[in-house]
Design a protein around this motif. Structure first.
Motif, PDB file in Angstrom:
ATOM      1  N   ASP A   1      35.426 -31.492 -51.576  1.00 40.22           N
ATOM      2  CA  ASP A   1      33.995 -31.775 -51.712  1.00 40.22           C
ATOM      3  C   ASP A   1      33.132 -32.321 -52.785  1.00 40.22           C
ATOM      4  O   ASP A   1      31.999 -32.636 -52.747  1.00 40.22           O
ATOM      5  N   GLU A   2      34.323 -33.185 -53.574  1.00 45.64           N
ATOM      6  CA  GLU A   2      33.396 -34.025 -54.691  1.00 45.64           C
ATOM      7  C   GLU A   2      32.415 -34.609 -54.307  1.00 45.64           C
ATOM      8  O   GLU A   2      31.680 -35.926 -54.485  1.00 45.64           O
ATOM      9  N   ALA A   3      33.035 -35.320 -53.248  1.00 45.66           N
ATOM     10  CA  ALA A   3      32.256 -37.098 -52.855  1.00 45.66           C
ATOM     11  C   ALA A   3      31.550 -36.179 -51.423  1.00 45.66           C
ATOM     12  O   ALA A   3      30.420 -37.153 -51.716  1.00 45.66           O
ATOM     13  N   ASP A   4      31.700 -34.988 -51.101  1.00 49.08           N
ATOM     14  CA  ASP A   4      30.851 -34.962 -49.894  1.00 49.08           C
ATOM     15  C   ASP A   4      29.342 -34.276 -51.003  1.00 49.08           C
ATOM     16  O   ASP A   4      28.204 -34.815 -50.317  1.00 49.08           O
ATOM     17  N   GLU A   5      29.582 -33.885 -51.692  1.00 47.36           N
ATOM     18  CA  GLU A   5      28.213 -33.381 -53.041  1.00 47.36           C
ATOM     19  C   GLU A   5      27.307 -34.698 -53.878  1.00 47.36           C
ATOM     20  O   GLU A   5      26.534 -34.229 -53.933  1.00 47.36           O
ATOM     21  N   LEU A   6      28.209 -35.448 -53.901  1.00 50.16           N
ATOM     22  CA  LEU A   6      27.960 -36.855 -55.131  1.00 50.16           C
ATOM     23  C   LEU A   6      27.433 -37.347 -54.802  1.00 50.16           C
ATOM     24  O   LEU A   6      26.883 -37.974 -55.246  1.00 50.16           O
TER      25      LEU A   6
ATOM     26  N   VAL B   1      38.042 -15.250 -37.368  1.00 50.97           N
ATOM     27  CA  VAL B   1      38.264 -16.482 -36.015  1.00 50.97           C
ATOM     28  C   VAL B   1      36.765 -16.578 -37.097  1.00 50.97           C
ATOM     29  O   VAL B   1      35.340 -15.969 -37.505  1.00 50.97           O
ATOM     30  N   THR B   2      36.074 -17.949 -37.314  1.00 54.40           N
ATOM     31  CA  THR B   2      35.228 -18.621 -38.618  1.00 54.40           C
ATOM     32  C   THR B   2      34.982 -19.964 -37.382  1.00 54.40           C
ATOM     33  O   THR B   2      35.322 -20.771 -36.632  1.00 54.40           O
ATOM     34  N   VAL B   3      33.278 -20.172 -36.998  1.00 59.33           N
ATOM     35  CA  VAL B   3      32.752 -21.122 -36.612  1.00 59.33           C
ATOM     36  C   VAL B   3      32.375 -21.732 -37.534  1.00 59.33           C
ATOM     37  O   VAL B   3      30.621 -21.047 -38.792  1.00 59.33           O
ATOM     38  N   THR B   4      32.533 -23.437 -37.666  1.00 56.89           N
ATOM     39  CA  THR B   4      31.283 -23.819 -39.119  1.00 56.89           C
ATOM     40  C   THR B   4      31.404 -25.347 -38.643  1.00 56.89           C
ATOM     41  O   THR B   4      31.408 -25.611 -37.372  1.00 56.89           O
ATOM     42  N   ASP B   5      30.416 -25.872 -39.264  1.00 54.91           N
ATOM     43  CA  ASP B   5      29.909 -26.931 -38.419  1.00 54.91           C
ATOM     44  C   ASP B   5      30.841 -27.910 -39.554  1.00 54.91           C
ATOM     45  O   ASP B   5      31.856 -27.812 -40.052  1.00 54.91           O
ATOM     46  N   PRO B   6      30.865 -29.845 -39.247  1.00 57.69           N
ATOM     47  CA  PRO B   6      32.183 -30.360 -39.444  1.00 57.69           C
ATOM     48  C   PRO B   6      32.299 -30.452 -40.983  1.00 57.69           C
ATOM     49  O   PRO B   6      31.044 -31.014 -41.474  1.00 57.69           O
ATOM     50  N   THR B   7      33.459 -31.120 -41.924  1.00 56.76           N
ATOM     51  CA  THR B   7      33.120 -30.972 -42.829  1.00 56.76           C
ATOM     52  C   THR B   7      33.840 -32.556 -43.502  1.00 56.76           C
ATOM     53  O   THR B   7      34.592 -33.002 -42.267  1.00 56.76           O
ATOM     54  N   ILE B   8      34.159 -33.002 -44.470  1.00 56.46           N
ATOM     55  CA  ILE B   8      34.316 -34.066 -44.703  1.00 56.46           C
ATOM     56  C   ILE B   8      36.399 -34.835 -44.389  1.00 56.46           C
ATOM     57  O   ILE B   8      36.544 -35.469 -44.310  1.00 56.46           O
ATOM     58  N   GLU B   9      36.509 -33.532 -44.570  1.00 53.17           N
ATOM     59  CA  GLU B   9      38.551 -32.962 -44.037  1.00 53.17           C
ATOM     60  C   GLU B   9      38.610 -33.658 -42.709  1.00 53.17           C
ATOM     61  O   GLU B   9      39.433 -34.062 -42.398  1.00 53.17           O
ATOM     62  N   GLU B  10      37.535 -33.051 -41.583  1.00 52.62           N
ATOM     63  CA  GLU B  10      38.075 -33.240 -40.805  1.00 52.62           C
ATOM     64  C   GLU B  10      37.669 -35.379 -40.387  1.00 52.62           C
ATOM     65  O   GLU B  10      37.765 -35.028 -39.305  1.00 52.62           O
ATOM     66  N   VAL B  11      36.685 -35.214 -40.930  1.00 50.56           N
ATOM     67  CA  VAL B  11      36.665 -36.261 -40.920  1.00 50.56           C
ATOM     68  C   VAL B  11      37.112 -37.650 -40.933  1.00 50.56           C
ATOM     69  O   VAL B  11      38.016 -38.582 -40.485  1.00 50.56           O
ATOM     70  N   PHE B  12      38.027 -37.251 -42.234  1.00 53.81           N
ATOM     71  CA  PHE B  12      38.691 -37.921 -42.531  1.00 53.81           C
ATOM     72  C   PHE B  12      40.873 -37.145 -42.341  1.00 53.81           C
ATOM     73  O   PHE B  12      41.440 -38.377 -42.024  1.00 53.81           O
ATOM     74  N   ILE B  13      40.797 -36.343 -41.774  1.00 57.19           N
ATOM     75  CA  ILE B  13      41.529 -35.860 -40.581  1.00 57.19           C
ATOM     76  C   ILE B  13      42.003 -37.018 -39.018  1.00 57.19           C
ATOM     77  O   ILE B  13      42.404 -37.523 -38.835  1.00 57.19           O
ATOM     78  N   ARG B  14      40.523 -36.679 -38.510  1.00 59.01           N
ATOM     79  CA  ARG B  14      40.370 -37.671 -37.360  1.00 59.01           C
ATOM     80  C   ARG B  14      39.890 -39.043 -37.582  1.00 59.01           C
ATOM     81  O   ARG B  14      41.244 -40.023 -36.923  1.00 59.01           O
ATOM     82  N   LEU B  15      40.818 -39.590 -38.588  1.00 59.29           N
ATOM     83  CA  LEU B  15      40.881 -40.675 -39.470  1.00 59.29           C
ATOM     84  C   LEU B  15      41.713 -40.963 -39.716  1.00 59.29           C
ATOM     85  O   LEU B  15      42.946 -42.259 -38.978  1.00 59.29           O
ATOM     86  N   THR B  16      42.419 -41.476 -40.229  1.00 56.39           N
ATOM     87  CA  THR B  16      44.021 -40.620 -40.867  1.00 56.39           C
ATOM     88  C   THR B  16      44.940 -40.154 -40.642  1.00 56.39           C
ATOM     89  O   THR B  16      46.219 -39.954 -41.388  1.00 56.39           O
TER      90      THR B  16
ATOM     91  N   GLU C   1      45.531 -36.727 -41.272  1.00 59.40           N
ATOM     92  CA  GLU C   1      46.628 -36.228 -42.409  1.00 59.40           C
ATOM     93  C   GLU C   1      45.204 -35.230 -43.518  1.00 59.40           C
ATOM     94  O   GLU C   1      43.846 -36.323 -43.669  1.00 59.40           O
ATOM     95  N   GLY C   2      45.847 -34.312 -43.841  1.00 53.72           N
ATOM     96  CA  GLY C   2      44.280 -33.657 -44.770  1.00 53.72           C
ATOM     97  C   GLY C   2      44.769 -34.202 -46.149  1.00 53.72           C
ATOM     98  O   GLY C   2      45.360 -35.133 -46.831  1.00 53.72           O
ATOM     99  N   LEU C   3      43.405 -33.760 -46.957  1.00 50.50           N
ATOM    100  CA  LEU C   3      43.164 -33.946 -48.238  1.00 50.50           C
ATOM    101  C   LEU C   3      42.980 -32.701 -49.578  1.00 50.50           C
ATOM    102  O   LEU C   3      42.988 -31.215 -48.939  1.00 50.50           O
ATOM    103  N   GLU C   4      43.249 -33.321 -51.142  1.00 55.03           N
ATOM    104  CA  GLU C   4      43.860 -31.269 -50.990  1.00 55.03           C
ATOM    105  C   GLU C   4      42.151 -31.108 -51.325  1.00 55.03           C
ATOM    106  O   GLU C   4      40.832 -31.928 -52.075  1.00 55.03           O
ATOM    107  N   ARG C   5      42.066 -30.011 -51.003  1.00 55.09           N
ATOM    108  CA  ARG C   5      41.008 -29.220 -51.755  1.00 55.09           C
ATOM    109  C   ARG C   5      40.329 -28.727 -52.701  1.00 55.09           C
ATOM    110  O   ARG C   5      41.369 -27.736 -53.494  1.00 55.09           O
ATOM    111  N   ARG C   6      39.093 -28.724 -53.455  1.00 55.61           N
ATOM    112  CA  ARG C   6      38.431 -28.322 -54.516  1.00 55.61           C
ATOM    113  C   ARG C   6      38.068 -27.935 -54.528  1.00 55.61           C
ATOM    114  O   ARG C   6      37.032 -28.495 -53.983  1.00 55.61           O
ATOM    115  N   THR C   7      37.252 -26.246 -54.961  1.00 56.21           N
ATOM    116  CA  THR C   7      35.897 -26.033 -54.301  1.00 56.21           C
ATOM    117  C   THR C   7      35.652 -26.010 -56.042  1.00 56.21           C
ATOM    118  O   THR C   7      36.087 -25.678 -57.062  1.00 56.21           O
TER     119      THR C   7
END
Length: 332
Positions: free
Chosen positions: A196-201, A287-302, A304-310
């Motif tokens: 979220d830090e990368a996405d926001e800033l 069940v929830t339906v959401t828009d893609p996040t940076i986490e989905e991008v990262f998982i697609r590329l690598t 692996e997931g990343l640490e989450r922090r709200t």
């Protein structure tokens, strides 16, 4: 104008470990450029090369138009750096740290006093300025380290995982500072492992995987590149196999008790997909339906997931921070 230019940066250690693997990127003036990756991805090593603390095994880097090997002193004079591990003396006060750095930076006495007070006020450190750093909290130490990096009014600021271990108030203060610094015309090179830090800033993000850059783009375009929305539901690990038989192996992921399924574009696919998942024996509760996040991008590329922090946006002493950043650049 490019503030940072990296071409073929490569760093291999004596034991054969490759920390940075032929990395290429540019950072434009006035942007917040994010380096996103897990621990060990090569983020800090890249920062150390760009800030002249470590020499690359091969490749070239220019910072503010200066070669980081040939013009080390000039680069150091013109940048600010806050590393993940703050280099603070516990037996000195916060004010003594600022006085020491001001002397090393050869700041004029009148300007030194004015700038110190601006920074102490802006980062909420006035009341603890004359206390020993040994008595500071983690958040206070990170904020003090940021003041030291800003004291001489740098045009370019390197922040290496600045919010790691911080309390919510300190995180909000640093988020507010980054925005204010950018608005004043400064450029920020930010390493982080928080999505979220990368996405926001960040204006642009480079995603690192095992020392190499997997992709560079804006957060918005990275998420658009995934395509459709993401279906999320609580599940057990056993649910992944029947889900994969319905949507395909690459379209579903299971992490931390949650099954995520990438939906094709189009709203009409959801009802039929839910029916097929139900028929395959997967409970469809929560069940929830959401828009893609940076986490989905990262998982697609690598993979692996990343640490989450709200983290919630906010500001601490916003007016003081605006004055601090807006009047500080070029103030030696």
């Amino acid at each position: 104008m490019s503030i940072i230019e990296a071409q073929g940066l490569h760093k291999a250690f004596d034991d054969g470990t490759v920390a940075v693997d032929r990395v290429d990127f540019e950072v434009a003036e006035g942007e917040v450029f994010g380096f996103l990756g897990r621990n060990g991805a090569g983020k800090t090593t890249t920062v150390r090369i760009l800030t002249t603390l470590t020499r690359a095994t091969s490749g070239q880097a220019r910072v503010l138009g200066l070669d980081v090997v040939k013009h080390r002193s000039e680069v150091r004079d013109r940048i600010g750096l806050s590393l993940q591990q703050a280099a603070l003396d516990p037996l000195m006060t916060g004010r003594e740290h600022l006085q020491l750095i001001a002397s090393l930076r050869r700041m004029r006495p009148a300007r030194r006093t004015e700038r110190m007070e601006e920074l102490l006020t802006g980062f909420g450190l006035t009341e603890v300025a004359d206390r020993l750093v040994a008595t500071y909290t983690v958040g206070m130490r990170r904020r003090l380290d940021a003041t030291l990096a800003l004291l001489h009014g740098p045009q370019l600021l390197f922040l290496d995982e600045p919010t790691t271990g911080l309390d919510p108030q300190s995180r909000r203060a640093l988020w507010s500072f980054v925005r204010t610094y950018r608005q004043s015309g400064g450029t920020v090179f930010l390493t982080t492992q928080y999505l979220d830090e990368a996405d926001e800033l960040c204006d642009r993000i480079a995603i690192l995987d095992k020392g190499a850059v997997a992709v560079i783009d804006t957060p918005q375009d990275l998420k658009k590149g995934i395509g459709g929305k993401v279906l999320t539901l609580p599940a057990t690990p056993e649910a992944r196999e029947p889900a994969a038989s319905v949507v395909g192996e690459t379209a579903c992921r299971f992490t931390d008790g949650v099954l995520q399924i990438d939906l094709p574009a189009g709203d009409d696919v959801l009802p039929s997909l839910l029916k097929r998942l139900h028929d395959s024996g997967i409970p469809l509760t929560g069940v929830t339906v959401t828009d893609p996040t940076i986490e989905e991008v990262f998982i697609r590329l690598t993979g692996e997931g990343l640490e989450r922090r709200t983290q919630s946006d906010g500001s601490v002493a916003a007016a003081a921070l605006a004055r601090t950043v807006g009047t500080g650049r070029g103030g030696v």
